[in-house]
Scaffold this motif. Sequence first.
Motif, mmCIF file in Angstrom:
data_model
loop_
_atom_site.group_PDB
_atom_site.id
_atom_site.type_symbol
_atom_site.label_atom_id
_atom_site.label_comp_id
_atom_site.label_asym_id
_atom_site.label_seq_id
_atom_site.Cartn_x
_atom_site.Cartn_y
_atom_site.Cartn_z
ATOM 1 N N SER A 67 0.877 -1.175 0.000
ATOM 2 C CA SER A 67 0.000 0.000 0.000
ATOM 3 C C SER A 67 0.909 1.218 0.000
ATOM 4 O O SER A 67 1.464 1.580 1.027
ATOM 5 N N ASP A 68 1.063 1.830 -1.164
ATOM 6 C CA ASP A 68 2.027 2.925 -1.300
ATOM 7 C C ASP A 68 1.386 4.307 -1.272
ATOM 8 O O ASP A 68 2.042 5.309 -1.499
ATOM 9 N N GLY A 69 0.092 4.363 -1.010
ATOM 10 C CA GLY A 69 -0.590 5.644 -0.958
ATOM 11 C C GLY A 69 -1.150 6.094 -2.297
ATOM 12 O O GLY A 69 -1.771 7.141 -2.386
ATOM 13 N N SER A 70 -0.946 5.293 -3.339
ATOM 14 C CA SER A 70 -1.426 5.667 -4.671
ATOM 15 C C SER A 70 -2.912 5.365 -4.857
ATOM 16 O O SER A 70 -3.497 5.734 -5.861
ATOM 17 N N GLY A 71 -3.511 4.662 -3.915
ATOM 18 C CA GLY A 71 -4.930 4.339 -4.009
ATOM 19 C C GLY A 71 -5.207 2.916 -4.452
ATOM 20 O O GLY A 71 -6.345 2.468 -4.382
ATOM 21 N N ALA A 72 -4.199 2.205 -4.909
ATOM 22 C CA ALA A 72 -4.384 0.823 -5.337
ATOM 23 C C ALA A 72 -3.271 -0.033 -4.732
ATOM 24 O O ALA A 72 -2.101 0.326 -4.805
ATOM 25 N N VAL A 73 -3.659 -1.144 -4.142
ATOM 26 C CA VAL A 73 -2.667 -2.070 -3.605
ATOM 27 C C VAL A 73 -1.891 -2.660 -4.767
ATOM 28 O O VAL A 73 -2.465 -3.018 -5.807
ATOM 29 N N VAL A 91 12.061 -2.329 2.639
ATOM 30 C CA VAL A 91 11.596 -0.989 2.280
ATOM 31 C C VAL A 91 11.124 -0.985 0.830
ATOM 32 O O VAL A 91 11.635 -1.729 -0.008
ATOM 33 N N HIS A 92 10.139 -0.133 0.535
ATOM 34 C CA HIS A 92 9.661 0.083 -0.831
ATOM 35 C C HIS A 92 9.872 1.547 -1.200
ATOM 36 O O HIS A 92 9.914 2.414 -0.327
ATOM 37 N N PHE A 93 9.996 1.812 -2.491
ATOM 38 C CA PHE A 93 10.187 3.174 -2.981
ATOM 39 C C PHE A 93 9.103 3.488 -4.000
ATOM 40 O O PHE A 93 8.905 2.734 -4.963
ATOM 41 N N PHE A 94 8.402 4.602 -3.809
ATOM 42 C CA PHE A 94 7.379 5.068 -4.738
ATOM 43 C C PHE A 94 7.881 6.328 -5.422
ATOM 44 O O PHE A 94 8.280 7.287 -4.762
ATOM 45 N N CYS A 95 7.871 6.320 -6.760
ATOM 46 C CA CYS A 95 8.310 7.476 -7.536
ATOM 47 C C CYS A 95 7.108 8.367 -7.853
ATOM 48 O O CYS A 95 6.128 7.902 -8.449
ATOM 49 N N TYR A 96 7.199 9.627 -7.448
ATOM 50 C CA TYR A 96 6.123 10.587 -7.717
ATOM 51 C C TYR A 96 5.929 10.822 -9.210
ATOM 52 O O TYR A 96 4.831 11.080 -9.673
ATOM 53 N N THR A 124 4.661 -1.754 6.818
ATOM 54 C CA THR A 124 4.886 -1.193 5.496
ATOM 55 C C THR A 124 5.780 0.025 5.671
ATOM 56 O O THR A 124 5.518 0.868 6.519
ATOM 57 N N TYR A 125 6.814 0.085 4.882
ATOM 58 C CA TYR A 125 7.754 1.198 4.965
ATOM 59 C C TYR A 125 7.954 1.702 3.547
ATOM 60 O O TYR A 125 8.556 1.019 2.716
ATOM 61 N N ILE A 126 7.405 2.868 3.257
ATOM 62 C CA ILE A 126 7.448 3.444 1.910
ATOM 63 C C ILE A 126 8.268 4.728 1.926
ATOM 64 O O ILE A 126 7.986 5.643 2.694
ATOM 65 N N LEU A 127 9.269 4.768 1.073
ATOM 66 C CA LEU A 127 10.000 6.004 0.827
ATOM 67 C C LEU A 127 9.457 6.569 -0.475
ATOM 68 O O LEU A 127 9.166 5.823 -1.414
ATOM 69 N N LYS A 128 9.305 7.869 -0.554
ATOM 70 C CA LYS A 128 8.741 8.492 -1.752
ATOM 71 C C LYS A 128 9.681 9.563 -2.268
ATOM 72 O O LYS A 128 10.307 10.270 -1.491
ATOM 73 N N GLY A 129 9.771 9.644 -3.572
ATOM 74 C CA GLY A 129 10.629 10.638 -4.200
ATOM 75 C C GLY A 129 10.663 10.430 -5.703
ATOM 76 O O GLY A 129 9.672 10.028 -6.296
ATOM 77 N N CYS A 131 12.632 8.415 -8.790
ATOM 78 C CA CYS A 131 13.517 7.279 -9.059
ATOM 79 C C CYS A 131 14.673 7.684 -9.985
ATOM 80 O O CYS A 131 14.645 8.761 -10.586
ATOM 81 N N GLY A 132 15.658 6.838 -10.092
ATOM 82 C CA GLY A 132 16.834 7.106 -10.915
ATOM 83 C C GLY A 132 16.511 7.336 -12.378
ATOM 84 O O GLY A 132 17.084 8.221 -13.015
ATOM 85 N N GLU A 133 15.583 6.553 -12.927
ATOM 86 C CA GLU A 133 15.207 6.720 -14.349
ATOM 87 C C GLU A 133 14.612 8.106 -14.584
ATOM 88 O O GLU A 133 14.934 8.772 -15.563
ATOM 89 N N CYS A 134 13.715 8.522 -13.690
ATOM 90 C CA CYS A 134 13.084 9.829 -13.860
ATOM 91 C C CYS A 134 14.077 10.959 -13.603
ATOM 92 O O CYS A 134 13.985 12.017 -14.232
ATOM 93 N N GLN A 135 15.049 10.753 -12.721
ATOM 94 C CA GLN A 135 16.098 11.750 -12.484
ATOM 95 C C GLN A 135 16.890 11.985 -13.772
ATOM 96 O O GLN A 135 17.195 13.129 -14.129
ATOM 97 N N LYS A 136 17.207 10.908 -14.491
ATOM 98 C CA LYS A 136 17.963 11.018 -15.756
ATOM 99 C C LYS A 136 17.172 11.799 -16.796
ATOM 100 O O LYS A 136 17.726 12.607 -17.529
#
Length: 139
Positions: A67-73, A91-96, A124-129, A131-136
């Motif tokens: 459950s990453d806060g996006s509204g869908a599991v 840990v999980h990472f969610f890309c904005y 559940t431990y979600i980091l948000k920011g 991702c590397g692909e989107c940074q590039k």
Amino acid sequence: MQDLENILEQKNIKPTAMRLLVLKKITESKKAINFYELEQSFSQVERSTLYRTLKTFEDKHLVHPISDGSGAVKYAICKNNCRCKPEELHVHFFCYKCEKTLCLHDIAIPNVILPDNMTVETATYILKGICGECQKKRG
């Protein structure tokens, strides 16, 4: 498909055609995948069959829900021999930007000391920011 059948059999899951297709789709995905994305990837699928398949996979510790806060599991494959106990969780990472949710298998959820009358059953431990692909793409 034989490898997928073996994976299911190791988890004591009968390898039906639908289960094999769902497992193939989840294992091929480079990110956690939600119910709607799975449903759209098959031309004809009963929603209840897909839901039961995911529930079986979750109950047998083949996939873990996120459950990453996006509204869908979203669902991702568990590592071998995972029982989804708090000490095994990662840990999980969610890309904005691209809205992908990624498992960071090598980063364990930090240990939290709770009062004596509490026990952790799941976490559940979600980091948000970004991702590397989107940074590039931005750079």
